[in-house]
Design an enzyme around this catalytic site. Sequence first.
Site, short mmCIF file in Angstrom:
data_model
loop_
_atom_site.label_atom_id
_atom_site.label_comp_id
_atom_site.label_asym_id
_atom_site.label_seq_id
_atom_site.Cartn_x
_atom_site.Cartn_y
_atom_site.Cartn_z
N SER A 153 0.85 -1.18 0.00
CA SER A 153 0.00 0.00 0.00
C SER A 153 0.88 1.23 0.00
O SER A 153 2.02 1.20 0.48
CB SER A 153 -0.91 0.01 1.24
OG SER A 153 -1.62 1.23 1.35
N ARG A 154 0.34 2.35 -0.53
CA ARG A 154 1.06 3.62 -0.42
C ARG A 154 1.19 4.04 1.02
O ARG A 154 2.07 4.83 1.37
CB ARG A 154 0.31 4.70 -1.21
CG ARG A 154 0.31 4.53 -2.70
CD ARG A 154 -0.50 5.60 -3.37
NE ARG A 154 -1.90 5.59 -2.92
CZ ARG A 154 -2.82 6.46 -3.29
NH1 ARG A 154 -2.49 7.43 -4.13
NH2 ARG A 154 -4.06 6.37 -2.85
N HIS A 163 -5.40 0.29 -11.54
CA HIS A 163 -5.25 -1.11 -11.94
C HIS A 163 -4.17 -1.29 -13.00
O HIS A 163 -3.37 -2.23 -12.93
CB HIS A 163 -6.58 -1.65 -12.48
CG HIS A 163 -7.61 -1.90 -11.44
ND1 HIS A 163 -8.84 -2.45 -11.72
CD2 HIS A 163 -7.61 -1.67 -10.10
CE1 HIS A 163 -9.55 -2.55 -10.61
NE2 HIS A 163 -8.83 -2.07 -9.62
N LYS A 199 -12.21 -6.43 -11.16
CA LYS A 199 -13.00 -5.91 -12.26
C LYS A 199 -13.48 -4.51 -11.91
O LYS A 199 -13.71 -4.24 -10.73
CB LYS A 199 -14.15 -6.88 -12.58
CG LYS A 199 -15.30 -6.68 -11.65
CD LYS A 199 -15.84 -7.87 -10.98
CE LYS A 199 -16.23 -7.50 -9.60
NZ LYS A 199 -15.34 -7.05 -8.66
N ASP A 238 -18.51 0.00 -11.46
CA ASP A 238 -18.57 -0.82 -10.25
C ASP A 238 -19.62 -1.92 -10.33
O ASP A 238 -19.34 -3.07 -10.00
CB ASP A 238 -18.85 0.06 -9.03
CG ASP A 238 -17.57 0.47 -8.33
OD1 ASP A 238 -17.34 0.02 -7.21
OD2 ASP A 238 -16.79 1.24 -8.92
#
Length: 351
Positions: free
Chosen positions: A49-50, A92, A110, A191
């Site tokens: 993670s950042r 992504h 997705k 979404d």
Amino acid sequence: MFVFPEPTAEPLRGGPTLRWGVVGPGQIANDFTATLHANTDQRVVAVGSRSPERAAVFAARHGVDHAHGSAEALAADPTVDVVYVASPHPQHLEHALLAVAAGKHVLVEKPMTTSAADTRRIADAARTAGVLAMEAMWTRYLPGTTVIARLLADGVLGDVRLATVDVGWPRAEDPADRMWDPAAGGGALLDAGVYGHWFARFATGAPVTSRTTGAVSASGVDLQSVTVSTTAGGAQAVVTTSMAAWTPGLAVVAGSAASIRYTDHFVFPASFELHHAGGEDPWTDPTGLTGRQGLAWQATALARYVAEGRTDSPLHGLEDAIGVATALDAARAAVGVGGAPGVLEQDTSAP
């Protein structure tokens, strides 16, 4: 009574295993890791993670060995075989390409990216690197979906002429919520609509034309839409997507000899009924897994494909992911959001 074929979903235990790394420790990553550890032999061994703090919290929660402060560090981790990309949609592409460049297999949430062009970039990179890249279209790998796929392949429904599918979950308006932010890949289509447009393709085949109308928020994201698409053979599908209303998610596939009607929300482990001239016969999901516990089957399927030396999923391959992205491009362009339209003929009239 009709005798249904047996599910062909990959068993959750006893098959090949991989060491997983997760990029983006948000809610879907939490649910994915929880069901892998509870219901399969797969193991998440690293998270990136950042925010090093978020990575550390995720690792502690799930018993993950390594917490990294960047996607680059995760991709370079020699203990990781496959990277699950669960970061926000616009990230992504970057995160998948990092993993592929490091020689890792990759499962990308997705939609694989926010456009067909970027989805093809991942496909091309994976093919060049010789690694497996797979869109996380988890509904395709559920036991019930494998039964329906067999019914379609065996011609039980006859000539499939129509599919209808809806996906809608209301989302309270909040400027801080990525769903209301166009730059963050917000809107209903990316979404929720990704499931509906996938199902339409699964049930009727690839569309060649589509018409979409919909509504757009003041912030510039699609609130809801209805798409009618047609395949080269004339089969039609109606896809309804909303982030303004609850919809039941009870998809239907109708053919000349029989039809299938879901009795549970089609996205999740679900039961359905086969309607035919002799009456109706129910198929009930026997697994006991519910909701996002169903994320597990795509992971065991990917592990099997890697063990078999595959570089593409036989159930939902890279060209399928590109096709779904093209349909989403066209629908988003038709309602006035997103980038360039896909290749589908489309209705560009104002919604």
